[in-house]
Scaffold this active site. Structure first.
Site, mmCIF file in Angstrom:
data_model
loop_
_atom_site.group_PDB
_atom_site.id
_atom_site.type_symbol
_atom_site.label_atom_id
_atom_site.label_comp_id
_atom_site.label_asym_id
_atom_site.label_seq_id
_atom_site.Cartn_x
_atom_site.Cartn_y
_atom_site.Cartn_z
ATOM 1 N N SER A 184 -14.896 15.244 -13.969
ATOM 2 C CA SER A 184 -15.592 15.931 -12.875
ATOM 3 C C SER A 184 -16.382 14.941 -12.022
ATOM 4 C CB SER A 184 -16.508 17.027 -13.411
ATOM 5 O OG SER A 184 -16.867 17.934 -12.396
ATOM 6 N N LYS B 268 -13.662 21.130 -7.198
ATOM 7 C CA LYS B 268 -12.775 19.973 -7.389
ATOM 8 C C LYS B 268 -11.337 20.387 -7.697
ATOM 9 C CE LYS B 268 -16.432 16.826 -8.914
ATOM 10 N NZ LYS B 268 -17.562 17.681 -9.302
ATOM 11 N N SER C 184 -18.683 22.617 -9.430
ATOM 12 C CA SER C 184 -17.563 21.666 -9.543
ATOM 13 C C SER C 184 -16.197 22.331 -9.640
ATOM 14 C CB SER C 184 -17.771 20.746 -10.757
ATOM 15 O OG SER C 184 -18.759 19.786 -10.481
#
Length: 388
Positions: free
Chosen positions: A126, A69, A66
Site C-alpha cells: 500500500s 490504490k 487506500s
C-alpha cells in the site's frame, strides 16, 4: 431439440426444455437473513453474474482511503496490457513521490525502480510513494493521472466515485462507495487475470524492508486471494476481499469498521454466508447455439442463434432444477442476416424472478437468396401467416 412453441402475431416463444428443466415438485430452498455487519456500508457481489447477495448503504459516498490504490493499480495494469509500458520499464523516483506521507514502499528520490516492483509496492505494501511514482510515469503528473482515474471510473460504471489523488490520502472531494469498489474489484479480477495473483502475495521486500500484506484474511482463509485494505481516521478501517471456492467467487466490501480485526471479521462473515447459501452457475457458453431459426428469402433456410458471451446466474444452492428459460424470437426472420444481428431475447427466471434478460444474436451469416428463391419464400410465408 424437444421444444414447446407458442405462435403469436409478432413473436415465437420457445422453451429451452433441454437446457434448463423446471421441476414442479421441487421444494423451496430456505435461506436465513444475512448476518448483521458492523460497518458504515457493505456489499457482497458475485463478479460473474454481478448479482448482489447482501448490502447496506452500498451507494453511500464515503472516503475510500487506500482502497483508492485498486484504481491506481488497475490503470497501470491496463497500460501494461495495451503495451504502452512494460514491467521492466525503469521509473524515476521524484522528490514528490519520495516525500509522500503515509504508508510507504521506501523508494529513494533520484533512483529508478522497475514498474513491477512499484506495482507490487502499491498492491502488497500500500505504498503511497510507489503510487505517486507510477502515476507520474504513466501520465506525466499525479494530477493528469487522477483525470484518467476519474474517466476510467465512469467507464466501469462507478457513478458515485470521484478521485483527487492516486493514494487515498484524505481530500474533501475524494469519495467512493462499497458498490463502486466492488465493480472495480470485479474489473481487476476479470480484465487482467494475469496480474491478479499479486493481490494474494503475503509479503514483499524492497530496500531490505520486508512488509506484510495488510489483508489478514490471506492467512486465515485459503480461499481468499485479494484484494486491498484501507484506513484513515476519516474512513475508518476498510477492506475489499475476494475468495473462490470450487467454481464460485464472491467479492466482499466493508467500509467504516472500527479496527483491523473488525474489518476482517465482518468480511469473513459475508463470505461465509455467500458460500454457504449461494452458488454461481454458467448457463450458456460463448458462441453456444441455442437453437436453429427459420430464415426466409435467404440462401439457407436456417441459421444458428445464440449468445456471444458466457451467461452466469447466482442462485440459492440446490435450486438449479427450478430455473426456467425461454427464447423469444422474431416471428419472421428475413435474409440478409449478419453475424451479431439481434433476433430476439433469452430470459431465465427463478420462481418468477427474472435473472437473465439478454439479446439472442445470429451466430452465422445468411446472404439473401436469388430472385426465384425470394419469390417462392414470399408465397410460402403468405400462407403460413394466413393460417396462423
Amino acid at each position: 431439440m424437444a421444444l414447446k412453441s407458442l405462435l403469436r402475431p409478432f413473436s415465437i416463444v420457445l422453451a429451452l426444455s433441454l437446457v434448463l428443466v423446471g421441476n414442479a415438485f421441487a421444494q423451496s430452498v430456505l435461506i436465513p437473513s444475512p448476518p448483521q455487519i458492523a460497518g458504515s456500508s457493505y456489499v457482497l457481489m458475485d463478479p460473474k453474474s454481478g448479482r448482489i447477495i447482501m448490502e447496506e448503504n452500498s451507494h453511500e459516498r464515503l472516503p475510500p482511503a487506500s482502497l483508492t490504490k485498486m484504481m491506481t493499480a488497475y490503470i497501470v495494469e491496463r497500460e501494461l496490457d495495451e503495451g504502452r509500458i512494460a514491467m521492466s520499464d525503469m521509473v524515476p523516483i521524484s522528490v514528490r513521490a519520495w516525500k509522500t506521507e503515509g504508508s510507504r514502499t521506501f523508494v529513494r528520490e533520484g533512483t529508478s525502480v522497475p514498474v513491477e516492483t512499484l506495482l507490487k509496492g502499491v498492491i502488497i505494501q500500500s505504498g503511497n510513494d510507489a503510487s505517486v511514482a507510477l502515476a507520474e510515469f504513466v501520465a506525466g503528473s499525479e494530477d493528469a493521472f487522477v483525470d484518467i482515474m476519474n474517466q476510467q471510473a465512469q467507464l466501469l460504471g462507478m457513478k458515485d466515485t470521484h478521485f483527487e489523488n492516486a493514494t487515498g490520502l484524505p481530500s474533501p472531494e475524494h469519495f467512493s462507495t462499497a458498490y463502486d469498489l466492488a465493480l472495480l474489484a470485479r474489473a481487476i479480477i476479470n480484465d487482467y487475470p494475469e496480474n491478479y495473483p499479486i493481490y494474494a502475495e503475503k509479503h514483499f521486500t524492497y530496500n531490505n524492508i520486508r512488509q506484510p500484506n495488510r489483508n489478514s484474511l490471506l492467512w486465515r482463509d485459503d480461499s481468499v486471494d485479494g484484494l486491498k485494505t484501507g484506513h484513515t481516521e476519516e474512513a475508518g478501517y476498510c477492506l475489499v476481499a475476494s475468495a473462490k471456492r470450487n467454481d464460485t467467487r464472491f467479492i466482499a466490501v466493508v467500509m467504516g469498521t472500527s479496527s483491523t480485526e473488525a474489518r476482517s471479521q465482518e468480511v469473513q462473515k459475508m463470505l461465509n454466508y455467500g458460500f454457504r447459501y449461494y452458488e454461481s452457475e454458467r448457463l450458456f457458453r460463448t458462441g453456444q447455439e441455442l437453437m436453429k431459426a427459420r430464415v426466409w428469402a435467404g440462401q439457407s433456410d436456417q441459421l444458428s442463434v445464440g449468445l456471444t458471451d458466457d451467461v452466469f446466474v447466482t442462485i440459492p444452492r440446490g435450486s438449479r432444477n427450478d430455473l426456467e428459460s425461454t427464447v423469444d424470437l422474431d416471428s419472421v426472420i428475413k435474409a440478409p442476416i449478419n453475424v451479431g444481428d439481434e433476433l430476439g431475447r433469452v430470459r431465465v427466471s427463478l420462481n418468477g424472478d427474472v435473472l437473465v434478460d439478454q439479446p439472442v444474436l445470429a451466430l452465422t451469416d445468411v446472404p439473401e437468396g436469388g430472385f426465384f428463391k425470394r419469390i417462392w419464400d414470399a408465397i410460402k410465408l403468405f400462407f403460413v401467416q394466413l393460417f396462423q
